[in-house]
Design a protein around this motif. Structure first.
Motif: not given
Length: 286
Positions: A231-236, A187-198, A241-244
């Motif tokens: 540029k500073d990393g990968l965001h959720s 669920n780290s990309m909610e509310p745009e992408y949900y668990d199970g989304d293709l 969730y913290d930035t990677m």
């Protein structure tokens, strides 16, 4: 202002009947004459027909002399008792039995053929009919849907450990821009992408390098992630969730850019998939 409605003109709500019922309402006055014609042709007495239809003994005489008319629900029973069809009862042409001169000639030629040649004709006709149905179905795009598991030691020139499976989607600008499909996990990309989304992904280097704010599919170690590139990393998108963040020694691989989500309406039906395969047999041989 619109034209004034004629007195007695039925509205669509009050006249919501089938085509056959319209014919019945328009031609009901001739039914008695047709009943008499076919009754006499079949050699059925009025009394016998009345018993077959479950009506009073004088009902048939009244119909045939135009004094009364049969109820609409009696029409199917009359047709059955007299061994005729709806269109015969009302003296109108059955559109299913009306052929052009060319069609009649084809029927005559078909009847002339022997059984072996009829089988060949039927096979060709079935093939042409199936192909036309395929050509008339909505356009479909076949993509590869990859599983989440990836091979260990994946590098830029490597490919996924499994070959994935075919997924058939109705073509659209978004679908056609993608090369493959992945499943979102977590669920780290909610509310745009949900668990199970293709999600639809255009593989790198087919897509350009991501710009800040683009969403991409990434592989880090042996795990896949769908994240927003900055540029500073990968965001959720999920603030829990913290930035990677990564240093130059860590191996982060861009799988591709996320082009959109596969909606339920994008999934091709089984019927349309079969028709697609008729037009693209080469796809099934790969």
């Amino acid at each position: 202002m619109g034209a004034k409605k004629k007195t007695g003109e039925p509205t669509s709500a009050a006249f919501n009947v089938t085509k056959q019922e319209e014919v019945v309402k328009k031609e009901i006055h001739i039914v008695g004459q047709r009943v008499k014609y076919y009754r006499e042709k079949k050699g059925i007495e009025q009394m016998a027909l009345a018993e077959m239809l479950g009506v009073k003994s004088n009902a048939i005489s009244n119909w045939e002399h135009g004094r009364t008319r049969p109820d609409l629900d009696q029409i199917p029973k009359i047709c059955k008792a007299l061994g005729i069809g709806f269109y015969e009862l009302f003296g109108v042409d059955d559109p299913l039995r009306t052929f052009t001169a060319k069609e009649r000639a084809i029927i005559a030629d078909y009847r002339y053929l022997n059984d072996q040649n009829k089988s060949v004709f039927n096979a060709v006709l079935d093939t042409l009919t199936e192909r036309q149905r395929a050509e008339e179905c909505p356009p479909i795009t076949k993509l590869i849907k990859f599983q989440k598991q990836l091979a260990a030691g994946f590098d830029v020139s490597a490919d996924f450990d499994d070959e994935g499976e075919d997924i058939y989607l109705y073509s659209s600008e978004e679908v056609d821009s993608a090369d493959c499909v992945f499943t979102v996990s977590g669920n780290s990309m909610e509310p745009e992408y949900y668990d199970g989304d293709l999600v639809l992904v255009r593989r790198y280097p087919g897509c350009r390098k991501l710009k800040p704010g683009d969403v991409g599919a990434f592989m880090i170690g042996n795990e896949t992630y769908i994240k927003e590139y900055q540029k500073d990393g990968l965001h959720s998108f999920n603030e829990d969730y913290d930035t990677m963040h990564f240093n130059s020694d860590e191996h982060v691989i861009l799988i591709g850019k996320v082009m959109g989500i596969v909606e339920e309406k994008d999934l091709a039906s089984d019927e349309h998939i079969e028709l697609y395969r008729v037009l693209h047999p080469e796809d099934e041989e790969e």
